[in-house]
Structure formats: C-alpha cells, structure tokens
Design an enzyme around this catalytic site. Structure first.
Site, PDB file in Angstrom:
ATOM      1  N   LYS A 178      32.584  89.842  22.501  1.00 54.52           N
ATOM      2  CA  LYS A 178      33.857  90.130  21.827  1.00 54.52           C
ATOM      3  C   LYS A 178      34.937  89.497  22.686  1.00 54.52           C
ATOM      4  O   LYS A 178      35.352  90.057  23.704  1.00 54.52           O
ATOM      5  CB  LYS A 178      34.060  91.644  21.719  1.00 54.52           C
ATOM      6  CG  LYS A 178      34.819  92.089  20.473  1.00 54.52           C
ATOM      7  CD  LYS A 178      36.224  91.529  20.383  1.00 54.52           C
ATOM      8  CE  LYS A 178      37.233  92.342  21.148  1.00 54.52           C
ATOM      9  NZ  LYS A 178      38.551  91.676  21.253  1.00 54.52           N
ATOM     10  N   GLU A 254      34.708  95.063  35.531  1.00 58.04           N
ATOM     11  CA  GLU A 254      35.661  94.383  36.417  1.00 58.04           C
ATOM     12  C   GLU A 254      37.042  94.689  35.863  1.00 58.04           C
ATOM     13  O   GLU A 254      37.401  94.229  34.768  1.00 58.04           O
ATOM     14  CB  GLU A 254      35.360  92.883  36.451  1.00 58.04           C
ATOM     15  CG  GLU A 254      34.050  92.627  37.188  1.00 58.04           C
ATOM     16  CD  GLU A 254      33.534  91.203  37.125  1.00 58.04           C
ATOM     17  OE1 GLU A 254      34.260  90.326  36.628  1.00 58.04           O
ATOM     18  OE2 GLU A 254      32.400  90.977  37.568  1.00 58.04           O
ATOM     19  N   CYS A 288      43.300  88.604  38.002  1.00 63.35           N
ATOM     20  CA  CYS A 288      43.065  89.982  38.463  1.00 63.35           C
ATOM     21  C   CYS A 288      43.102  90.060  39.985  1.00 63.35           C
ATOM     22  O   CYS A 288      43.413  91.091  40.549  1.00 63.35           O
ATOM     23  CB  CYS A 288      41.730  90.476  37.953  1.00 63.35           C
ATOM     24  SG  CYS A 288      40.374  89.439  38.523  1.00 63.35           S
ATOM     25  N   GLU A 390      50.029  97.732  38.188  1.00 62.52           N
ATOM     26  CA  GLU A 390      49.654  96.339  37.930  1.00 62.52           C
ATOM     27  C   GLU A 390      50.589  95.760  36.866  1.00 62.52           C
ATOM     28  O   GLU A 390      50.760  96.333  35.790  1.00 62.52           O
ATOM     29  CB  GLU A 390      48.202  96.249  37.436  1.00 62.52           C
ATOM     30  CG  GLU A 390      47.753  94.809  37.243  1.00 62.52           C
ATOM     31  CD  GLU A 390      46.373  94.697  36.591  1.00 62.52           C
ATOM     32  OE1 GLU A 390      46.164  95.291  35.522  1.00 62.52           O
ATOM     33  OE2 GLU A 390      45.515  94.000  37.157  1.00 62.52           O
TER      34      GLU A 390
HETATM   35  P1  NAD Z   1      42.299  94.601  27.919  1.00 61.31           P
HETATM   36  O1  NAD Z   1      41.588  95.731  28.563  1.00 61.31           O
HETATM   37  O2  NAD Z   1      43.519  94.897  27.144  1.00 61.31           O
HETATM   38  O3  NAD Z   1      41.330  93.842  26.897  1.00 61.31           O
HETATM   39  C1  NAD Z   1      40.092  93.303  27.315  1.00 61.31           C
HETATM   40  C2  NAD Z   1      39.160  93.284  26.127  1.00 61.31           C
HETATM   41  O4  NAD Z   1      38.854  94.620  25.752  1.00 61.31           O
HETATM   42  C3  NAD Z   1      39.707  92.590  24.887  1.00 61.31           C
HETATM   43  O5  NAD Z   1      38.678  91.832  24.313  1.00 61.31           O
HETATM   44  C4  NAD Z   1      40.084  93.761  24.001  1.00 61.31           C
HETATM   45  O6  NAD Z   1      40.062  93.464  22.627  1.00 61.31           O
HETATM   46  C5  NAD Z   1      39.004  94.765  24.346  1.00 61.31           C
HETATM   47  N1  NAD Z   1      39.333  96.162  24.085  1.00 61.31           N
HETATM   48  C6  NAD Z   1      40.550  96.747  24.138  1.00 61.31           C
HETATM   49  N2  NAD Z   1      40.438  98.071  23.844  1.00 61.31           N
HETATM   50  C7  NAD Z   1      39.122  98.309  23.618  1.00 61.31           C
HETATM   51  C8  NAD Z   1      38.375  99.476  23.280  1.00 61.31           C
HETATM   52  N3  NAD Z   1      38.945 100.679  23.124  1.00 61.31           N
HETATM   53  N4  NAD Z   1      37.037  99.367  23.126  1.00 61.31           N
HETATM   54  C9  NAD Z   1      36.428  98.167  23.290  1.00 61.31           C
HETATM   55  N5  NAD Z   1      37.079  97.039  23.587  1.00 61.31           N
HETATM   56  C10 NAD Z   1      38.415  97.103  23.777  1.00 61.31           C
HETATM   57  O7  NAD Z   1      42.567  93.547  29.073  1.00 61.31           O
HETATM   58  P2  NAD Z   1      43.370  92.163  28.955  1.00 61.31           P
HETATM   59  O8  NAD Z   1      44.806  92.488  28.725  1.00 61.31           O
HETATM   60  O9  NAD Z   1      42.658  91.278  28.026  1.00 61.31           O
HETATM   61  O10 NAD Z   1      43.197  91.565  30.431  1.00 61.31           O
HETATM   62  C11 NAD Z   1      44.040  91.864  31.497  1.00 61.31           C
HETATM   63  C12 NAD Z   1      43.439  92.946  32.376  1.00 61.31           C
HETATM   64  O11 NAD Z   1      42.131  92.553  32.778  1.00 61.31           O
HETATM   65  C13 NAD Z   1      44.199  93.191  33.655  1.00 61.31           C
HETATM   66  O12 NAD Z   1      44.245  94.578  33.898  1.00 61.31           O
HETATM   67  C14 NAD Z   1      43.343  92.522  34.719  1.00 61.31           C
HETATM   68  O13 NAD Z   1      43.472  93.030  36.004  1.00 61.31           O
HETATM   69  C15 NAD Z   1      41.969  92.759  34.173  1.00 61.31           C
HETATM   70  N6  NAD Z   1      41.018  91.773  34.702  1.00 61.31           N
HETATM   71  C16 NAD Z   1      40.153  92.170  35.691  1.00 61.31           C
HETATM   72  C17 NAD Z   1      39.259  91.245  36.242  1.00 61.31           C
HETATM   73  C18 NAD Z   1      38.315  91.622  37.361  1.00 61.31           C
HETATM   74  O14 NAD Z   1      37.456  90.814  37.695  1.00 61.31           O
HETATM   75  N7  NAD Z   1      38.441  92.791  37.957  1.00 61.31           N
HETATM   76  C19 NAD Z   1      39.249  89.930  35.773  1.00 61.31           C
HETATM   77  C20 NAD Z   1      40.169  89.569  34.772  1.00 61.31           C
HETATM   78  C21 NAD Z   1      41.035  90.505  34.237  1.00 61.31           C
HETATM   79  O1  6OD Z   2      35.408  83.870  39.861  1.00 62.49           O
HETATM   80  C1  6OD Z   2      34.875  84.773  39.210  1.00 62.49           C
HETATM   81  O2  6OD Z   2      33.665  84.837  38.999  1.00 62.49           O
HETATM   82  C2  6OD Z   2      35.705  85.852  38.655  1.00 62.49           C
HETATM   83  N1  6OD Z   2      35.040  86.856  38.082  1.00 62.49           N
HETATM   84  C3  6OD Z   2      37.049  85.769  38.724  1.00 62.49           C
HETATM   85  C4  6OD Z   2      37.917  86.744  38.207  1.00 62.49           C
HETATM   86  C5  6OD Z   2      39.239  86.488  38.093  1.00 62.49           C
HETATM   87  C6  6OD Z   2      40.109  87.438  37.523  1.00 62.49           C
HETATM   88  O3  6OD Z   2      41.105  87.194  36.897  1.00 62.49           O
END
Ligand code: NAD
Ligand code: 6OD
Length: 487
Positions: A178, A254, A288, A390
């Site tokens: 998704k 993550e 992130c 954040e």
């Molecule tokens: P988000 O949580 O809003 O959405 C991520 C995904 O989850 C999307 O595909 C969305 O449609 C889906 N989603 C939303 N609500 C849902 C539910 N109730 N059930 C199932 N699926 C659902 O995140 P975003 O805005 O797309 O991304 C930004 C966030 O992601 C930031 O908080 C960032 O820190 C985090 N992030 C973390 C990492 C990591 O490696 N730790 C990496 C990248 C991004």
């Molecule tokens: O480099 C990667 O494998 C990884 N998971 C990076 C994540 C970045 C977050 O925004």
C-alpha cells in the site's frame, strides 16, 4: 492524464467502485494523474492473489532461482532508470541530483542485496545425546512467513518500499504493497518490471488508497495477511498495531523521530557544518533520520549558528531538473500547512529566528507549490513544541551545552529513539556517547551513511524491530527446528 491503477495478480486494474483521487506535483500543484482508490474488494483480490502465488510457483521455487529473478528486477529498474527517476521526481518534487544518487539506485540495490543475503546465511545444527543412549540431530530451516502487507510513506517512496519488498520476496514471501497516497508512481511502475522479468503473478501486488477506513486499514486488518511491515508516523503505527493484534500478526515498524545532532568544540568544524546542513535540510527535511534538535558545545555555538545560517540561505529552491536547485518543495500543501504551523508556534513561543520561518517567493506557476524556507531557531526552552515534536520539515533548533553528561541527558529527553549524529575528534568520547544515547542508529562524524548489512530501526517510540542484512531474516522468515532421532 495519467491513470495509476492497482497491480493485482500480475494485471493493472482500476477500482471496482470506479473511485479515484488526485495525484498532484508539489512543485506547482499541477495534476499528474488520477489514482484508483482501493477498497475492501481490491484488498481482498490482492491478498487472494498473494496467497495463491505463495501456494503456487513462488512458494515452490528454489532460493537460487528466486535470487536470480530478484537480480533481474534490479537490473530492469536500472535499465529503466530514467522512467523511475521521472516518476519519483514528479511525485515528490525532489531534486533529480538527489533522486538519481539515492532513491533510484538504492531502490534497485535493495533487491540484489537481500537476494544475496538469503542465499548465503546458514542456519544452526546441534547433535545431541538422547535419554535412551542414542543420538539425535537438530537443524533449523527458514520458512517464509507468507503474505506480507507493506505499508509505505512518501518521503523516499521507492527506496523505502523496496527496503521491505526486497527482503520479503528474497525470503520467499509474497507481498501486498500500500504505497502512500502522495506517491503512487514508482510502486506502480515496479509492477511492469515484475512482469517483464517473469516474477510469477501475485507475488508482488499493489493496492492504492488512503489510510484509515480505506486500503491501508483494510489491508492491515485483513486476517489472511501473515505479517505487517510499516514505515510512517508513530500514531499510525499504533493504529496498525491494534489491527495486527487481531490474529496476533507480527509487525516491523520504522516510525517517527526527533533526532538530536551533537557537535563538540573539538569537531572538524567544516565537516560538522556539512553534516548538520545535510541532516537538517536534505529532502526538504523529510527524512526520518533528520536532525531537528542540534546541540553545540558553547565555545563554538555562535560560530556554528552563523555558519549553518549561511548554508541554509545558500540552498536555492527550484525545479528538480535544475542543477543549481538546493532544495525542493515539501510533499503537499497539507504537509506545508503542518510545517508552517510549527514555524508559527516557534515564533509565538519566543524563538530567535536565525533564518527562514516562512515561504520563499517563487516565480510563475511555482508559486502554487509547497515551498518553505529552510529555518533555524535558537533561544527556546527544551519544552517548546518545535523542540519536542516531529515536524518533518527543513528546520532545526540549536541550543548550547557545556558538558558531555548534560548533552547526553538532553539528547535522551524524548519519547523517540531513532538516531543521532555526533561530531567530535575525541575517539573515547565518541564511543562513550554511542553507548549512552538511546537510539537504534548512532552516526559519528557522519550521517545517513548506510551499509545495508547493518541493523536499521528505532528504539522507544521510533520503531519495533530491526531490518537490514541478516536482521531482516528475523522478520521475513520463521525458523523451524527439525529434530531427527537416529534409528
Ligand atoms: P503516515 O503514517 O501518515 O502514512 C504512512 C502510510 O500509512 C501511508 O501509506 C498511509 O496511507 C498509511 N496509513 C495511514 N493511516 C493508516 C491506518 N490507520 N491503517 C493503515 N495504514 C495507514 O506517514 P507519512 O506521513 O507517509 O510519512 C512520514 C512519517 O514517516 C514521519 O513520521 C517519519 O518520521 C516516518 N518515517 C519513518 C521512517 C523510519 O525509518 N523510522 C522512515 C520514513 C518515514
Ligand atoms: O536507508 C534505509 O534503508 C532507510 N530505511 C532509510 C530511512 C529513511 C527515512 O526517511
């Protein structure tokens, strides 16, 4: 006008309901195309296709053949590099220079890397004496978990999706992806690649849609999904974990962060400025692992703030294809409203705005894009919203510190624990600090330097589990012990 269709059982299909949503380019808010909005019917079909492929050719395929096919996937992504690049850049607005060095090459590398890991990692064997004086042999085999739901964010769409799909497929699972509603393009394009290289139908499926009460929720609460891997906000992770608890399905998460960058007075000053400028502003702050809290040792505090200001102000906003572009837009108008609300909060809470704090003047149609200025604040207490929450934008707060113990305590004073970046030339201190900061990833004199064999993930509310190298096998396979008593 482009149509982004679901990819189910090897075929591109629209939604049964005919429902679509818009995909807009964040550089000027122009319409890229319409995305099919999946519901229960599409999720049902995709999970069934994934299950059938699991029981069929993919489940029976020897690991060497699977690995060969995944190498072919990577090669085909590289052959169609320009298509992937154009798709990623249109969805995100990020500079081509970045996407062509990071997003697309890593998107391909994730397939090769995990195919090689699974081929080469052994399991354990133990001989034992049995109570009747005989002997038995134990050996472990790795079995795929089954159908894996892969729920993705928008900031590094192809890279973060393949970071999950690569190991999932390498381990013999099938997937239903998704993608984020903001970035449907590269996940869709990958369907063409899968067909081209001969990945059996149903191994890789994509259902587009939204999160709550839509494809995301329907997929993660589907009882025939065996495990869920998710990258996104901590709050979304909580909702998915609640869904996963029905049927006790394992999760790999993550999640969000509020990462600290720490700069000691003995650091290589230019390297530290480079590193923090990158960790705070690259990808318009939408990483992130990014640094939104910077702590600088007092003797170099003023010099550091002045130098980072120069770097922030040199980042020219512009279109992805322009080599002079230093920073792209945020992902969407909605996300810009969130980031600007934090810019307003910082001001209201009494921050000194060193630079930025608003929206740059952009010419012509670009004025409708989701641009914000790289922003630096000082002077706020640790309780301020922009120091605690954040933001996921190109911004950071810089505070001075006086001792190692003090800065460790400051860095750890957060519910998150994803990563930190520490700048010092004192080796003993570097090791001490690395052991004391509660994070999954600690970079010393570097940031976002990735070896895909290493464990990746967050502590505290930044995640559950580790992926990368052999650690991905812990989530994407189950170990089965076979105990044979010799006759
Ligand atoms: P988000 O949580 O809003 O959405 C991520 C995904 O989850 C999307 O595909 C969305 O449609 C889906 N989603 C939303 N609500 C849902 C539910 N109730 N059930 C199932 N699926 C659902 O995140 P975003 O805005 O797309 O991304 C930004 C966030 O992601 C930031 O908080 C960032 O820190 C985090 N992030 C973390 C990492 C990591 O490696 N730790 C990496 C990248 C991004
Ligand atoms: O480099 C990667 O494998 C990884 N998971 C990076 C994540 C970045 C977050 O925004």
């Amino acid at each position: 006008m482009k149509q982004f269709l679901h990819f189910i059982g090897g075929a591109f299909v629209p939604s049964d309901s005919g429902k679509t949503f818009e995909n807009r380019n964040p550089i000027d808010n122009s319409l890229i195309g319409l995305v099919s909005e999946g519901g229960r019917t599409e999720v049902e079909a995709a999970v069934a296709a994934a299950r059938a492929a699991m029981k069929g050719p993919w489940g029976k395929m020897p690991v060497t053949k699977r690995a060969e096919l995944l190498h072919a996937v990577a090669d085909e992504i590289n052959r169609r590099f320009d298509d992937f690049l154009a798709a990623e850049v249109a969805d995100t607005g990020k500079p081509m220079a970045m996407a062509s060095h990071i997003d697309i090459p890593r998107g391909a590398a994730n397939f090769k890397m995990f195919a090689d890991v699974i081929k080469n990692v052994p399991t354990e064997t133990f001989e034992m004496a049995t109570p009747d004086g005989g002997e038995a042999l134990n050996y472990a085999i790795r079995k795929p978990r089954g159908v894996i739901a892969v729920v993705c964010p928008w900031n590094l769409p192809l890279l973060l999706m393949t970071w999950k799909v690569g190991p999932a497929l390498a381990c013999g699972n099938t997937v239903v992806v998704k993608p984020s509603e903001e970035t449907p393009a590269t996940a869709t394009l990958l369907g063409e690649v899968m067909n081209k290289v001969g990945i059996p139908k149903g191994v890789y499926n994509v259902v587009h849609g939204l999160g709550p009460d839509s494809a995301g929720e329907f997929l993660t609460s589907h009882r025939d999904v065996d495990a869920i891997t998710f990258t996104g906000e901590t709050r979304t992770g909580q909702a998915i974990m609640a869904a996963a608890s029905k049927g006790l399905r394992p999760v790999s998460f993550e999640l969000g962060g509020k990462n600290a960058g720490i700069v000691f007075a003995d650091a290589d000053f230019e390297a530290a400025i480079d590193g923090i400028a990158r960790s705070s502003f690259v990808n318009c702050g939408q990483v992130c692992l990014g640094t939104e809290r910077v702590y600088v040792e007092r003797p170099i505090f003023d010099k550091f703030v002045a130098a980072l200001k120069v770097r922030a102000e040199a980042m020219k906003p512009g279109v992805p294809s322009d080599k002079a572009t230093g920073i792209g837009p945020l992902i969407s108008q909605e996300h810009r409203s969130k980031v600007l609300s934090y810019y307003a909060k910082a001001k209201a809470e009494g921050a000194t705005i060193v630079t930025g704090g608003g929206v740059p003047d952009m010419p012509g149609e670009l004025a409708s894009g989701a641009w914000v200025q790289p922003t630096i604040w000082t002077g706020l207490p640790e309780t301020a919203s922009v120091v605690r929450e954040e933001i996921f934008g190109p911004c950071c707060h810089i505070a001075p510190f006086d001792s190692e113990d003090e800065v460790v305590a400051l860095a750890n004073d957060t519910p998150y624990g994803l990563c930190t970046t520490v700048w010092t030339q004192n080796l003993g201190r570097a090791h001490r600090i690395a052991g004391q900061i509660d994070v999954g990833l600690c970079w010393i004199n570097s940031w976002f330097l990735r070896d895909l064999r290493t464990p990746f993930g967050g502590s505290k509310q930044s995640g559950i589990g580790r992926e990368g190298g052999v650690h991905s096998l812990e989530f994407y396979t189950e170990l089965r012990n076979v105990c044979i008593k010799y006759a």
